[in-house]
Scaffold this motif. Sequence first.
Motif, PDB file in Angstrom:
ATOM      1  N   GLU A   1       0.837  -1.204   0.000  1.00 51.80           N
ATOM      2  CA  GLU A   1       0.000   0.000   0.000  1.00 51.80           C
ATOM      3  C   GLU A   1       0.873   1.255   0.000  1.00 51.80           C
ATOM      4  OE1 GLU A   1      -3.372   2.160   2.867  1.00 51.80           O
ATOM      5  OE2 GLU A   1      -2.595   0.175   3.370  1.00 51.80           O
ATOM      6  N   GLU A   2       1.673   1.408   1.057  1.00 52.08           N
ATOM      7  CA  GLU A   2       2.559   2.568   1.168  1.00 52.08           C
ATOM      8  C   GLU A   2       4.009   2.228   0.819  1.00 52.08           C
ATOM      9  OE1 GLU A   2       0.926   4.958   4.906  1.00 52.08           O
ATOM     10  OE2 GLU A   2       0.832   2.776   5.160  1.00 52.08           O
ATOM     11  N   VAL A   3       4.363   0.956   0.931  1.00 50.44           N
ATOM     12  CA  VAL A   3       5.676   0.462   0.497  1.00 50.44           C
ATOM     13  C   VAL A   3       5.454  -0.812  -0.299  1.00 50.44           C
ATOM     14  CG1 VAL A   3       7.017   1.484   2.366  1.00 50.44           C
ATOM     15  CG2 VAL A   3       5.987  -0.763   2.688  1.00 50.44           C
ATOM     16  N   ASP A   4       6.432  -1.163  -1.117  1.00 50.15           N
ATOM     17  CA  ASP A   4       6.293  -2.340  -1.973  1.00 50.15           C
ATOM     18  C   ASP A   4       6.025  -3.603  -1.151  1.00 50.15           C
ATOM     19  OD1 ASP A   4       6.575  -1.042  -4.379  1.00 50.15           O
ATOM     20  OD2 ASP A   4       8.743  -1.364  -4.499  1.00 50.15           O
ATOM     21  N   GLY A   5       5.116  -4.424  -1.686  1.00 49.73           N
ATOM     22  CA  GLY A   5       4.733  -5.656  -1.037  1.00 49.73           C
ATOM     23  C   GLY A   5       5.379  -6.874  -1.660  1.00 49.73           C
ATOM     24  N   PHE A   6       4.631  -7.984  -1.723  1.00 52.39           N
ATOM     25  CA  PHE A   6       5.249  -9.293  -1.917  1.00 52.39           C
ATOM     26  C   PHE A   6       4.758 -10.084  -3.123  1.00 52.39           C
ATOM     27  CE2 PHE A   6       4.998  -8.364   2.704  1.00 52.39           C
ATOM     28  CZ  PHE A   6       6.327  -7.988   2.845  1.00 52.39           C
ATOM     29  N   PHE A   7       3.989  -9.470  -4.015  1.00 50.38           N
ATOM     30  CA  PHE A   7       3.637 -10.151  -5.249  1.00 50.38           C
ATOM     31  C   PHE A   7       4.782  -9.937  -6.236  1.00 50.38           C
ATOM     32  CE2 PHE A   7      -1.253  -9.733  -4.516  1.00 50.38           C
ATOM     33  CZ  PHE A   7      -1.145 -10.602  -3.437  1.00 50.38           C
ATOM     34  N   ALA A   8       5.896 -10.567  -5.915  1.00 50.50           N
ATOM     35  CA  ALA A   8       7.125 -10.381  -6.680  1.00 50.50           C
ATOM     36  C   ALA A   8       8.043 -11.566  -6.403  1.00 50.50           C
ATOM     37  CB  ALA A   8       7.807  -9.075  -6.286  1.00 50.50           C
ATOM     38  N   GLU A   9       9.096 -11.664  -7.192  1.00 51.23           N
ATOM     39  CA  GLU A   9      10.050 -12.752  -6.976  1.00 51.23           C
ATOM     40  C   GLU A   9      10.926 -12.505  -5.758  1.00 51.23           C
ATOM     41  OE1 GLU A   9      11.185 -14.724 -11.105  1.00 51.23           O
ATOM     42  OE2 GLU A   9      11.417 -12.527 -11.197  1.00 51.23           O
ATOM     43  N   TYR A  10      11.208 -11.236  -5.481  1.00 57.88           N
ATOM     44  CA  TYR A  10      12.015 -10.860  -4.321  1.00 57.88           C
ATOM     45  C   TYR A  10      11.375  -9.651  -3.648  1.00 57.88           C
ATOM     46  CZ  TYR A  10      15.683 -13.853  -6.259  1.00 57.88           C
ATOM     47  OH  TYR A  10      16.378 -14.916  -6.742  1.00 57.88           O
ATOM     48  N   ALA A  11      11.680  -9.468  -2.358  1.00 58.83           N
ATOM     49  CA  ALA A  11      11.170  -8.311  -1.632  1.00 58.83           C
ATOM     50  C   ALA A  11      12.215  -7.818  -0.645  1.00 58.83           C
ATOM     51  CB  ALA A  11       9.881  -8.662  -0.896  1.00 58.83           C
ATOM     52  N   ARG A  12      12.259  -6.516  -0.481  1.00 59.11           N
ATOM     53  CA  ARG A  12      13.119  -5.885   0.520  1.00 59.11           C
ATOM     54  C   ARG A  12      12.271  -5.595   1.758  1.00 59.11           C
ATOM     55  NH1 ARG A  12      15.614  -0.335  -1.264  1.00 59.11           N
ATOM     56  NH2 ARG A  12      13.409   0.228  -1.173  1.00 59.11           N
ATOM     57  N   VAL A  13      12.709  -6.106   2.919  1.00 58.68           N
ATOM     58  CA  VAL A  13      11.917  -5.990   4.143  1.00 58.68           C
ATOM     59  C   VAL A  13      12.834  -5.582   5.291  1.00 58.68           C
ATOM     60  CG1 VAL A  13      10.238  -7.121   5.647  1.00 58.68           C
ATOM     61  CG2 VAL A  13      10.560  -7.955   3.317  1.00 58.68           C
ATOM     62  N   THR A  14      12.386  -4.657   6.126  1.00 59.00           N
ATOM     63  CA  THR A  14      13.135  -4.368   7.338  1.00 59.00           C
ATOM     64  C   THR A  14      13.105  -5.584   8.254  1.00 59.00           C
ATOM     65  OG1 THR A  14      13.206  -3.027   9.351  1.00 59.00           O
ATOM     66  CG2 THR A  14      11.071  -3.282   8.338  1.00 59.00           C
ATOM     67  N   GLY A  15      14.239  -5.886   8.868  1.00 59.75           N
ATOM     68  CA  GLY A  15      14.286  -7.024   9.775  1.00 59.75           C
ATOM     69  C   GLY A  15      13.323  -6.903  10.936  1.00 59.75           C
ATOM     70  N   ASN A  16      12.952  -5.673  11.285  1.00 56.09           N
ATOM     71  CA  ASN A  16      11.992  -5.469  12.379  1.00 56.09           C
ATOM     72  C   ASN A  16      10.632  -6.068  12.081  1.00 56.09           C
ATOM     73  OD1 ASN A  16      13.799  -3.962  13.997  1.00 56.09           O
ATOM     74  ND2 ASN A  16      13.328  -2.089  12.861  1.00 56.09           N
TER      75      ASN A  16
END
Length: 332
Positions: free
Chosen positions: A109-124
Amino acid sequence: MLAVVVTGKGRFEVRDIAMPSLNAGEVLVRIKYAALCYRDLLQLRGYYPRMRYPVVLGHEAVGVVEESRDPRFSRGDRVVPILHSIDGTCDMCLKGEEVYCRNRLSFGEEVDGFFAEYARVTGNSLVKVPDWVSDELAVLTPCVLAMLYRGFRRINLNMGETVLVTGASGGVGVHAVQLARAMGARVIAVTRSEVKAKVLGKFADDVIVGSGFSEEVKRRFNGGVDVVVEAVGTPTIGESIRSLRAGGRLLLIGNVNPDETYQLRLGYAILKDIMILGNAAANRSDVVSVFGIVKVRPIEPVVAAKYPLREFAEALRMLESGSRIGKVLLVP
């Protein structure tokens, strides 16, 4: 990498985008499964005013760490994200209430999500998945099972109580039935379909078919149930409230038609002494608790279909279909 990118209200493209690069504290996750949620459909229809464009859709996923700039995670770790990107440092995060993070941003919604081959996520925002949890179960844990667990915790669900679940054949409903039973409740599943009722009989103690269910509930269950899980919203909430015993609690987790309103008779709610509690997400601790529950009381992930990422449009049509039972998954 391939991704589902929302470019505007009602518009999306399945196309190649650049691989994300990592900042300190972030993790690159290779997505194994992503799950569709009714929220995704509502976001595409424009009901979420904070949607930014373009954005990669999706907030439910399970994956494997490919690269980490967070010392808590290593390559090969299996992980799931909670629903928000959080700072991990505000007062709410420090209390373990990440759902109320002062600076949270919603995935898809506000940051890229997960309908993708890879995703960048904060470890938190990540939780490690233990060996006894399958990918199919892990992908639906944060948004479905852990969200429900937090709701049951907030309404103080007790062993031996009777719980009614509306929309019991949906991706949330069929797992609400199972979690409530795993937590020691007697569960009644409500559906409009005789065909679906036969499947739900595998998971629920009782199944009621039809849209006008409150009279049958009150007749068969000592004047009403202790708890209703309202997963549908305006089409069923009136019957759900009438199905509660005096002093009962309604856990409101879904609303399929945001354009409709429900007129609540305040005197009825006051004199019947009922609680209505909205619940939308889960903390990391709730995800961990659910993983602990399913180790001793297994829950079956009910999957209606799996689609490759390129067939997102077909997966979306399946999500809208009234014939499905359970979750729809994407396989990047």
